[in-house]
Design a protein around this motif. Structure first.
Motif, PDB file in Angstrom:
ATOM      1  N   ILE A  84       6.837 -16.091  55.886  1.00 31.33           N
ATOM      2  CA  ILE A  84       6.702 -14.688  55.513  1.00 31.33           C
ATOM      3  C   ILE A  84       7.483 -14.361  54.248  1.00 31.33           C
ATOM      4  CG2 ILE A  84       8.555 -13.716  56.922  1.00 31.33           C
ATOM      5  CD1 ILE A  84       5.075 -12.180  56.591  1.00 31.33           C
ATOM      6  N   GLY A  85       8.575 -15.069  54.001  1.00 36.07           N
ATOM      7  CA  GLY A  85       9.340 -14.855  52.774  1.00 36.07           C
ATOM      8  C   GLY A  85       9.630 -13.396  52.518  1.00 36.07           C
ATOM      9  N   SER A  86       9.211 -12.915  51.368  1.00 31.76           N
ATOM     10  CA  SER A  86       9.434 -11.525  50.976  1.00 31.76           C
ATOM     11  C   SER A  86       8.436 -10.585  51.635  1.00 31.76           C
ATOM     12  CB  SER A  86       9.320 -11.394  49.459  1.00 31.76           C
ATOM     13  OG  SER A  86       8.006 -11.725  49.053  1.00 31.76           O
ATOM     14  N   ALA A  87       7.458 -11.118  52.336  1.00 31.34           N
ATOM     15  CA  ALA A  87       6.361 -10.353  52.937  1.00 31.34           C
ATOM     16  C   ALA A  87       5.540  -9.635  51.871  1.00 31.34           C
ATOM     17  CB  ALA A  87       6.877  -9.370  53.990  1.00 31.34           C
ATOM     18  N   ALA A  88       5.556 -10.146  50.668  1.00 30.45           N
ATOM     19  CA  ALA A  88       4.738  -9.585  49.586  1.00 30.45           C
ATOM     20  C   ALA A  88       3.322 -10.138  49.735  1.00 30.45           C
ATOM     21  CB  ALA A  88       5.335  -9.948  48.236  1.00 30.45           C
ATOM     22  N   ILE A  89       2.515  -9.427  50.470  1.00 29.16           N
ATOM     23  CA  ILE A  89       1.177  -9.891  50.838  1.00 29.16           C
ATOM     24  C   ILE A  89       0.212  -9.673  49.686  1.00 29.16           C
ATOM     25  CG2 ILE A  89      -0.727  -9.574  52.463  1.00 29.16           C
ATOM     26  CD1 ILE A  89       1.508  -8.416  54.394  1.00 29.16           C
ATOM     27  N   VAL A  90      -0.547 -10.716  49.356  1.00 29.76           N
ATOM     28  CA  VAL A  90      -1.568 -10.634  48.317  1.00 29.76           C
ATOM     29  C   VAL A  90      -2.884 -11.098  48.930  1.00 29.76           C
ATOM     30  CG1 VAL A  90      -2.314 -11.446  46.044  1.00 29.76           C
ATOM     31  CG2 VAL A  90       0.128 -11.149  46.523  1.00 29.76           C
ATOM     32  N   VAL A  91      -3.912 -10.270  48.797  1.00 27.13           N
ATOM     33  CA  VAL A  91      -5.249 -10.604  49.291  1.00 27.13           C
ATOM     34  C   VAL A  91      -6.131 -10.899  48.088  1.00 27.13           C
ATOM     35  CG1 VAL A  91      -7.305  -9.625  50.379  1.00 27.13           C
ATOM     36  CG2 VAL A  91      -5.066  -9.230  51.392  1.00 27.13           C
ATOM     37  N   PHE A  92      -6.952 -11.941  48.181  1.00 22.73           N
ATOM     38  CA  PHE A  92      -7.904 -12.184  47.110  1.00 22.73           C
ATOM     39  C   PHE A  92      -9.291 -12.450  47.673  1.00 22.73           C
ATOM     40  CE2 PHE A  92      -5.555 -16.083  47.849  1.00 22.73           C
ATOM     41  CZ  PHE A  92      -6.502 -17.094  47.840  1.00 22.73           C
ATOM     42  N   SER A  93     -10.281 -12.262  46.825  1.00 24.72           N
ATOM     43  CA  SER A  93     -11.672 -12.332  47.260  1.00 24.72           C
ATOM     44  C   SER A  93     -12.331 -13.618  46.804  1.00 24.72           C
ATOM     45  CB  SER A  93     -12.447 -11.126  46.701  1.00 24.72           C
ATOM     46  OG  SER A  93     -12.760 -11.320  45.339  1.00 24.72           O
ATOM     47  N   ASP A 128      -8.679  -3.992  57.275  1.00 28.28           N
ATOM     48  CA  ASP A 128      -9.661  -3.098  57.887  1.00 28.28           C
ATOM     49  C   ASP A 128      -9.102  -1.728  58.251  1.00 28.28           C
ATOM     50  OD1 ASP A 128     -11.486  -5.161  57.670  1.00 28.28           O
ATOM     51  OD2 ASP A 128     -11.278  -5.783  59.770  1.00 28.28           O
ATOM     52  N   GLU A 129      -7.944  -1.705  58.887  1.00 31.82           N
ATOM     53  CA  GLU A 129      -7.420  -0.458  59.430  1.00 31.82           C
ATOM     54  C   GLU A 129      -6.571   0.338  58.452  1.00 31.82           C
ATOM     55  OE1 GLU A 129      -5.465  -1.386  63.142  1.00 31.82           O
ATOM     56  OE2 GLU A 129      -7.110  -2.729  63.725  1.00 31.82           O
ATOM     57  N   TYR A 130      -5.967  -0.330  57.490  1.00 36.30           N
ATOM     58  CA  TYR A 130      -5.079   0.360  56.559  1.00 36.30           C
ATOM     59  C   TYR A 130      -5.651   0.467  55.153  1.00 36.30           C
ATOM     60  CZ  TYR A 130      -1.428   0.301  60.084  1.00 36.30           C
ATOM     61  OH  TYR A 130      -0.713   0.509  61.230  1.00 36.30           O
ATOM     62  N   CYS A 131      -6.550  -0.431  54.813  1.00 35.44           N
ATOM     63  CA  CYS A 131      -7.036  -0.485  53.428  1.00 35.44           C
ATOM     64  C   CYS A 131      -8.529  -0.232  53.290  1.00 35.44           C
ATOM     65  CB  CYS A 131      -6.696  -1.838  52.818  1.00 35.44           C
ATOM     66  SG  CYS A 131      -4.930  -2.183  52.825  1.00 35.44           S
ATOM     67  N   GLY A 132      -9.205   0.084  54.371  1.00 28.84           N
ATOM     68  CA  GLY A 132     -10.615   0.442  54.289  1.00 28.84           C
ATOM     69  C   GLY A 132     -11.560  -0.699  54.006  1.00 28.84           C
ATOM     70  N   GLY A 133     -11.127  -1.932  54.229  1.00 31.50           N
ATOM     71  CA  GLY A 133     -11.989  -3.084  53.989  1.00 31.50           C
ATOM     72  C   GLY A 133     -11.943  -3.541  52.541  1.00 31.50           C
ATOM     73  N   MET A 134     -12.682  -4.587  52.257  1.00 31.67           N
ATOM     74  CA  MET A 134     -12.737  -5.138  50.903  1.00 31.67           C
ATOM     75  C   MET A 134     -13.662  -4.289  50.035  1.00 31.67           C
ATOM     76  SD  MET A 134     -10.740  -7.824  51.008  1.00 31.67           S
ATOM     77  CE  MET A 134     -11.154  -8.798  49.554  1.00 31.67           C
ATOM     78  N   LEU A 135     -13.487  -4.387  48.722  1.00 30.91           N
ATOM     79  CA  LEU A 135     -14.364  -3.697  47.790  1.00 30.91           C
ATOM     80  C   LEU A 135     -15.790  -4.213  47.935  1.00 30.91           C
ATOM     81  CD1 LEU A 135     -12.251  -3.741  44.495  1.00 30.91           C
ATOM     82  CD2 LEU A 135     -12.837  -1.740  45.864  1.00 30.91           C
ATOM     83  N   ASP A 136     -16.752  -3.370  47.594  1.00 28.90           N
ATOM     84  CA  ASP A 136     -18.145  -3.799  47.586  1.00 28.90           C
ATOM     85  C   ASP A 136     -18.293  -4.995  46.646  1.00 28.90           C
ATOM     86  OD1 ASP A 136     -18.908  -1.818  49.334  1.00 28.90           O
ATOM     87  OD2 ASP A 136     -19.623  -0.453  47.772  1.00 28.90           O
ATOM     88  N   GLY A 137     -19.014  -5.989  47.102  1.00 29.45           N
ATOM     89  CA  GLY A 137     -19.232  -7.183  46.300  1.00 29.45           C
ATOM     90  C   GLY A 137     -18.116  -8.203  46.383  1.00 29.45           C
ATOM     91  N   HIS A 138     -17.064  -7.895  47.141  1.00 30.16           N
ATOM     92  CA  HIS A 138     -15.948  -8.813  47.320  1.00 30.16           C
ATOM     93  C   HIS A 138     -15.877  -9.224  48.786  1.00 30.16           C
ATOM     94  CE1 HIS A 138     -13.781  -8.244  43.423  1.00 30.16           C
ATOM     95  NE2 HIS A 138     -14.510  -7.146  43.418  1.00 30.16           N
TER      96      HIS A 138
END
Length: 201
Positions: free
Chosen positions: A109-118, A63-73
């Protein structure tokens, strides 16, 4: 001095996500230790590199860094710690992302390589692709990892997972593999069975 880690994943939908995470020293929020997390979150309205303090939640990051999810996701799930860190559902969006916060949820947390999916992706497909990666990367020296990743992949490619057998195999891999690859390879499958049971039968 910072370290960069790159992870490429394909969730079976034809789109690869490149995730870059930068670990450094600096501020923190949510009463967490110093350090930063940055991530390239593809299905957000502002994809790219984002520098955020340690202890940020995935929801704050979106929300604060990425502007929310894409429309439709709709936010559906995320990998909080790279390929072997496990997979969490969107309902676990309030966990501070740091080194000691994810273990109670079966992740790290491992590598902290965060992946978000919809909701247009599937956690089970992500776990299958991650197991393919672990199988390809296995050096083959120890049987629990070499044979375990191959057998796990076979079980996970079925429409309905044999969760009992996959759980037993995962435990054997975690207990008997020589290195961290074989020990951590079952994490995505285990967390999918725990948090996304509707996807695996």
């Amino acid at each position: 001095m910072t370290r960069a880690v790159t992870v490429g994943l394909d969730f079976g939908t034809g789109s690869a996500r490149a995730v870059l995470i930068d670990l450094g020293t600096g501020g923190a929020i949510n009463e967490r230790t110093a350090g930063y997390r940055t991530g390239y979150l593809d299905e957000t309205t502002a994809p790219g590199m984002h520098l955020a303090p340690a202890g940020i939640t995935i929801q704050q990051l979106i929300d604060e860094y990425c502007g929310g999810m894409l429309d439709g996701h709709k936010f559906y799930g995320y990998l909080p710690g790279g390929a072997s860190g496990g997979i969490l559902p969107a309902s676990k969006n309030d966990i501070p992302l740091d080194f000691d916060t994810l273990q109670p949820h079966g992740c790290f947390i491992g590598s902290a390589a965060i992946v978000v999916f919809s909701d247009q992706d599937k956690a089970a497909k992500a776990a299958v692709n991650l197991m393919k990666f672990f199988h390809d990367e296995s050096c083959g020296q120890c049987t629990p990892c070499r044979v375990g990743t191959a057998k796990a992949l076979t079980l996970m490619e079925r429409a309905k997972w044999d969760q009992r057998l996959l759980g037993e195999l995962s435990q054997a891999m975690m207990d008997a593999s020589i290195c961290g690859l074989g020990q951590a390879a079952p994490n995505p499958a285990l967390t999918v069975m725990k948090y996304f049971p509707q996807e695996v039968g």
